[in-house]
Design a protein around this motif. Sequence first.
Motif, PDB file in Angstrom:
ATOM      1  N   ALA A 173       0.831  -1.200   0.000  1.00 15.31           N
ATOM      2  CA  ALA A 173       0.000   0.000   0.000  1.00 15.31           C
ATOM      3  C   ALA A 173       0.869   1.255   0.000  1.00 15.31           C
ATOM      4  CB  ALA A 173      -0.912  -0.003   1.226  1.00 15.31           C
ATOM      5  N   ALA A 174       0.300   2.332  -0.518  1.00 10.45           N
ATOM      6  CA  ALA A 174       1.016   3.611  -0.533  1.00 10.45           C
ATOM      7  C   ALA A 174       1.326   4.046   0.895  1.00 10.45           C
ATOM      8  CB  ALA A 174       0.181   4.668  -1.244  1.00 10.45           C
ATOM      9  N   PRO A 260       4.474  10.465 -15.495  1.00 15.73           N
ATOM     10  CA  PRO A 260       3.800  10.604 -16.778  1.00 15.73           C
ATOM     11  C   PRO A 260       2.300  10.346 -16.758  1.00 15.73           C
ATOM     12  CG  PRO A 260       5.002   8.546 -16.697  1.00 15.73           C
ATOM     13  CD  PRO A 260       5.369   9.296 -15.453  1.00 15.73           C
ATOM     14  N   SER A 261       1.781   9.700 -15.718  1.00 11.01           N
ATOM     15  CA  SER A 261       0.352   9.398 -15.680  1.00 11.01           C
ATOM     16  C   SER A 261      -0.052   9.135 -14.237  1.00 11.01           C
ATOM     17  CB  SER A 261       0.036   8.169 -16.544  1.00 11.01           C
ATOM     18  OG  SER A 261       0.661   7.006 -16.004  1.00 11.01           O
ATOM     19  N   ALA A 262      -1.356   9.156 -13.999  1.00 11.27           N
ATOM     20  CA  ALA A 262      -1.853   8.788 -12.684  1.00 11.27           C
ATOM     21  C   ALA A 262      -1.666   7.293 -12.461  1.00 11.27           C
ATOM     22  CB  ALA A 262      -3.332   9.165 -12.558  1.00 11.27           C
ATOM     23  N   GLY A 263      -1.655   6.886 -11.190  1.00  9.73           N
ATOM     24  CA  GLY A 263      -1.534   5.467 -10.894  1.00  9.73           C
ATOM     25  C   GLY A 263      -0.539   5.201  -9.789  1.00  9.73           C
ATOM     26  N   GLN A 264      -0.171   3.928  -9.656  1.00  8.66           N
ATOM     27  CA  GLN A 264       0.742   3.492  -8.607  1.00  8.66           C
ATOM     28  C   GLN A 264       2.180   3.437  -9.143  1.00  8.66           C
ATOM     29  OE1 GLN A 264      -0.434   2.472  -5.273  1.00  8.66           O
ATOM     30  NE2 GLN A 264      -2.149   3.650  -6.090  1.00  8.66           N
ATOM     31  N   TYR A 265       3.109   3.891  -8.317  1.00  5.25           N
ATOM     32  CA  TYR A 265       4.529   3.864  -8.653  1.00  5.25           C
ATOM     33  C   TYR A 265       5.292   3.273  -7.464  1.00  5.25           C
ATOM     34  CZ  TYR A 265       3.594   6.928 -12.627  1.00  5.25           C
ATOM     35  OH  TYR A 265       3.129   7.453 -13.801  1.00  5.25           O
ATOM     36  N   SER A 285       1.047   6.795  -4.725  1.00 10.78           N
ATOM     37  CA  SER A 285      -0.141   6.919  -5.560  1.00 10.78           C
ATOM     38  C   SER A 285      -0.159   8.322  -6.151  1.00 10.78           C
ATOM     39  CB  SER A 285      -1.405   6.666  -4.725  1.00 10.78           C
ATOM     40  OG  SER A 285      -2.556   6.721  -5.536  1.00 10.78           O
ATOM     41  N   VAL A 286      -0.100   8.405  -7.480  1.00 15.25           N
ATOM     42  CA  VAL A 286      -0.030   9.697  -8.173  1.00 15.25           C
ATOM     43  C   VAL A 286      -1.425  10.098  -8.622  1.00 15.25           C
ATOM     44  CG1 VAL A 286       0.941  10.942 -10.140  1.00 15.25           C
ATOM     45  CG2 VAL A 286       2.344   9.287  -8.890  1.00 15.25           C
ATOM     46  N   ASP A 287      -1.837  11.307  -8.241  1.00 15.89           N
ATOM     47  CA  ASP A 287      -3.164  11.804  -8.597  1.00 15.89           C
ATOM     48  C   ASP A 287      -3.179  12.303 -10.034  1.00 15.89           C
ATOM     49  OD1 ASP A 287      -4.103  11.304  -6.045  1.00 15.89           O
ATOM     50  OD2 ASP A 287      -3.508  13.284  -5.321  1.00 15.89           O
ATOM     51  N   PRO A 288      -4.337  12.243 -10.683  1.00 18.65           N
ATOM     52  CA  PRO A 288      -4.434  12.790 -12.044  1.00 18.65           C
ATOM     53  C   PRO A 288      -4.420  14.312 -12.014  1.00 18.65           C
ATOM     54  CG  PRO A 288      -6.584  12.052 -11.287  1.00 18.65           C
ATOM     55  CD  PRO A 288      -5.597  11.631 -10.234  1.00 18.65           C
ATOM     56  N   SER A 289      -4.105  14.909 -13.155  1.00 17.09           N
ATOM     57  CA  SER A 289      -4.177  16.360 -13.302  1.00 17.09           C
ATOM     58  C   SER A 289      -4.675  16.649 -14.705  1.00 17.09           C
ATOM     59  CB  SER A 289      -2.796  16.992 -13.084  1.00 17.09           C
ATOM     60  OG  SER A 289      -1.931  16.695 -14.156  1.00 17.09           O
ATOM     61  N   ALA A 290      -4.752  17.918 -15.033  1.00 18.10           N
ATOM     62  CA  ALA A 290      -5.268  18.296 -16.351  1.00 18.10           C
ATOM     63  C   ALA A 290      -4.301  17.955 -17.457  1.00 18.10           C
ATOM     64  CB  ALA A 290      -5.580  19.795 -16.373  1.00 18.10           C
TER      65      ALA A 290
END
Length: 306
Positions: A173-174, A260-265, A285-290
């Motif tokens: 988990a993050a 480069p994108s939202a998701g798990q790293y 956990s990377v959040d999305p952006s515009a």
Amino acid sequence: MRTAPRIAAFVAALAVVFVASMWVGGSFGPEDDAATEQHSAAHEDRVQPAEAPGGLQVTESGYTLDVTQPLPSANRESPLEFRILDQQGSPVTHFDETHEKLLHLIVVRNDLSAFQHLHPVLDDRGTWRTPVDFGRAGDYRVFADFVPTGGPALTLGANVHVAGRYSPVPLPAADMSATVDDYTVALSGTPKAGEASTLTLTVNRNGVPVDDLQPYLGAYGHLVALRAADLAYLHVHPMGGPGDAGTRPGPAIEFHTTFPSAGQYRLFLDFQHRDAVHTAEFTVSVDPSARQDVPTHDHSEAGHGH
């Protein structure tokens, strides 16, 4: 004799339609070239492609990662051999040093439960060799990070299949904290997809801030970031280093990257203290952006995260 008047009337009707269409185009189309250029410039200001992730290709910019070993069985010291081939299929024998080494080899199990940062030895025929801990069966990804003399900085990736019973491990988990040996490393920063991010990792030992980190490969820390979904390899740039007046040897180490994108790293931090190298591991956990416009192919920047 009635055909000629009909043809004349048809031609006159076509002329009317043509004139009307020209008027409509002038009224509702682009006002001028300057307006079109202004719109394009505004679009370019909004979309600024970031550095593409690496390691998704075995061949790029005319260079190929050639892993020559046969299918190995699980072994804690398995010999790994590979070559970097040029566009003619010949082994490359000359490389530029980056972070005190000619090539950095990152080895990860595909479930990201195992990580190794190695420095193989190159012979005069262009073959790299190093022992690798393949003690657990499964699929592995190897990343060769290097700069061929006269060529671009590259990260090439290839698969290695280790025979035996495979039991994949779920991604942890993050968490913004990681423990390794007697050390606790705290992660701060808010990464978002497609935006430049600054990550700060702060090292403590038994609750005491570590302010005497030792240089390791020319920096106080080296960070590798991998996208869990496809093992895309991110270039992470350390900010400052030994010898810089404004860079202290801990407890905080700063890095700059773009996800480069939202998701798990999965993040792996190598740092050295008291003559021993330690690796702290995080799930982020990377959040999305515009901005979701990061390319996924060619890159040629010289900066590397290790």
